[in-house]
Design an enzyme around this catalytic site. Structure first.
Site, short mmCIF file in Angstrom:
data_model
loop_
_atom_site.label_atom_id
_atom_site.label_comp_id
_atom_site.label_asym_id
_atom_site.label_seq_id
_atom_site.Cartn_x
_atom_site.Cartn_y
_atom_site.Cartn_z
N SER A 149 0.80 -1.22 0.00
CA SER A 149 0.00 0.00 0.00
C SER A 149 0.83 1.27 0.00
CB SER A 149 -0.96 -0.04 1.18
OG SER A 149 -1.64 -1.26 1.11
N ARG A 164 7.26 6.14 -4.55
CA ARG A 164 7.82 6.75 -3.34
C ARG A 164 7.22 6.05 -2.13
NH1 ARG A 164 4.09 10.24 -5.29
NH2 ARG A 164 2.17 10.27 -4.09
N ASP A 202 -3.96 -1.89 -1.13
CA ASP A 202 -4.98 -2.29 -0.14
C ASP A 202 -6.35 -1.71 -0.46
OD1 ASP A 202 -4.26 0.30 0.58
OD2 ASP A 202 -4.06 -0.13 2.72
MG MG Z 1 -4.92 -1.92 6.43
#
Ligand code: MG
Ligand code: ADP
Length: 462
Positions: A149, A164, A202
């Site tokens: 994520s 990044r 995510d």
């Molecule tokens: Mg989470």
């Protein structure tokens, strides 16, 4: 300072976190403008990253998969069995990522992750697969969905280069590298029978998992993260993703593409986002000042720190607390769960607030001080929810989802949404400001174990 003036000062601080209806609409409009820009070309302020996921599940999907999740405070490894009826069985282990690995080398970080996968397979799966298949576990190749994520430039369902780091990570040599390959290499070194089949943000996983398990016919159209960080993904018409080369055979006959907005960096140039002196101070404490400006006003990593900054200022001015304490003077030492617990205290004497400040800050309080803290917390928490609602509203206006669906389902994952009292109601206030009557069509639900199940669903479609 007299007691009434402390409460007045707290009210005036809290007021600085108000966001008017006009401002929420302006935020939503600016979000739509940046959405359009990001879909047209690369390198725009909001990344609008194609996920290469071209369909959302309906609950009939089946199979067993591995999933790992690197995205915030914890690293999770799980196995997921999809039963094909909207339900699943999930086995999961969770480990805290040592701070040193968050700022070390990619080799250290990814070999740690691979080791955790190894431990998981040895502890939980070898025996099971030996029984089931009657053959050595290492003859079975597990398909793994990798929930990662952070912003990546995704080039296929199972490859993407890191753009990044965010959320306190800073493993410099990983930037620009394919994170699936980094993980696969370390898994191979351990001779693990695992194939990294899908790279999943995510927020995309949350959308997928909610769509798999959401009640009724309605597909889920938006996935939202409100945890350590914040982000959103939504189902976009493939034709609208102008920047994407659609000649690849994998995209022939496809009509939608799930887009990872990376809304954490929405409005980094602060055209419409509200700010306060405490936000500015928190921003300067981060490794990436001037970036992730939306996230820094909304997500769990930052709300506790904003509160700490305010309380510290009141202490330094001599307006509150008779002494300082280490948690009060140490950056990042107040967890956002404190805001939830303060918000939840409805007793006249604020007895819960008293014990929270005593245990977490090591400080005794007067009732007036506790009332002041509560008023400030309410301001900080409410602004987070309103801002989240405004950008979700922006997505729904952009996709015209309310015009073409009787029910617009939204899946949310993350402790801030799950545990902050009244967060959904506050989000809905902003949705009403942006959508009017159409807000009633919006159904918001938690995507339980979203990242694991979502990653499994992406590994399945890969
Ligand atoms: Mg989470
Ligand atoms: P992750 O982001 O790692 O997937 P979570 O969704 O649990 O994990 O989010 C963790 C963030 O949520 C942390 O920033 C933490 O401070 C915050 N948090 C944890 N518990 C609560 C709570 N009860 N209320 C509000 N925020 C919380």
């Amino acid at each position: 300072m007299t007691t009434s003036s402390l409460l007045e000062e707290a009210a005036s601080i809290s007021k600085q976190f108000d966001v008017s209806k006009d401002r929420l609409i302006a935020i939503s409009n600016e979000f739509i403008r940046l959405t359009d820009l990001g879909l047209k070309s690369d390198g725009m302020p909001m990344a609008m990253i194609p996920s290469f996921v071209t369909g959302v599940p309906n609950g009939t999907e089946k199979g067993t998969f591995l999933a790992v999740d690197l995205g915030g405070t914890n690293f999770r490894v799980c196995s997921i069995h999809l039963n094909g009826d909207g339900t699943f069985d999930l086995l999961q282990t969770k480990s805290v990522i040592p701070r040193s690995l968050m700022v070390g080398t990619s080799k250290e970080l990814f070999s740690f992750l691979a080791k955790k996968v190894d431990e998981f397979i040895k502890t939980h799966l070898d025996e099971k697969f030996n029984e089931e298949g009657g053959h050595a576990a290492n003859e079975h190749i597990y398909k793994l969905g990798f929930t990662f994520s952070f912003p990546v430039n995704q080039t296929a369902i199972n490859s993407g280069t890191l753009i990044r780091w965010t959320k306190g990570f800073d493993v410099a040599d990983a930037v620009g590298k394919d994170v699936c390959q980094l993980l696969q290499d370390e898994l191979n070194l351990l001779k693990l029978p695992v194939h990294v089949a899908a790279l999943v943000n995510d927020t995309v996983g949350t959308l997928m998992s909610r769509s798999y398990s959401s009640p009724g016919e309605a597909a889920t159209l938006v996935g939202v993260i409100l945890g350590t960080g914040t982000n959103g993904a939504y189902a976009e018409s493939l034709a609208a993703v102008e920047k994407l080369d659609k000649s690849a055979s994998a995209l022939a006959d496809k009509s939608i593409m799930v887009i990872n907005t990376e809304w954490g960096s929405f409005d980094n140039n602060m055209k419409v986002l509200p700010t306060t002196t405490w936000d500015d101070a928190v921003d300067l404490e981060t490794p990436n000042p001037g970036y992730q400006m939306f996230e820094k006003r909304v997500s769990g990593m930052f709300l506790g720190e904003i509160l700490r900054r305010i309380l510290l200022e009141l202490y330094e001015k001599g307006h509150m607390f008779s002494k300082a304490s280490t948690p009060l003077t140490t950056a990042w030492s107040l967890d956002t769960s404190i805001l939830s617990r303060v918000e939840a205290d409805t007793t006249p004497d604020l007895v819960a607030v008293k014990s929270i400040v005593e245990t977490d800050l090591g400080l005794p309080t007067t009732l007036i001080e506790r009332q002041a803290i509560k008023v400030i917390v309410e301001g900080v928490g409410k602004r987070s929810a309103l801002l989240a609602g405004a950008v979700i509203g922006g997505i729904l206006v952009h996709t015209k989802a309310c015009q073409s669906n009787p029910v617009v389902d939204i899946g949310v994952d993350g402790s801030v949404f799950e545990f902050y009292p009244g967060y959904e109601d506050l989000m809905r206030e902003a949705l009403k400001d942006v959508l009017g009557e159409n807000e009633k069509k919006v159904r918001i639900g938690i995507a339980k174990d979203g990242s694991g199940v979502g990653a499994a669903l992406c590994a399945l479609v890969a």
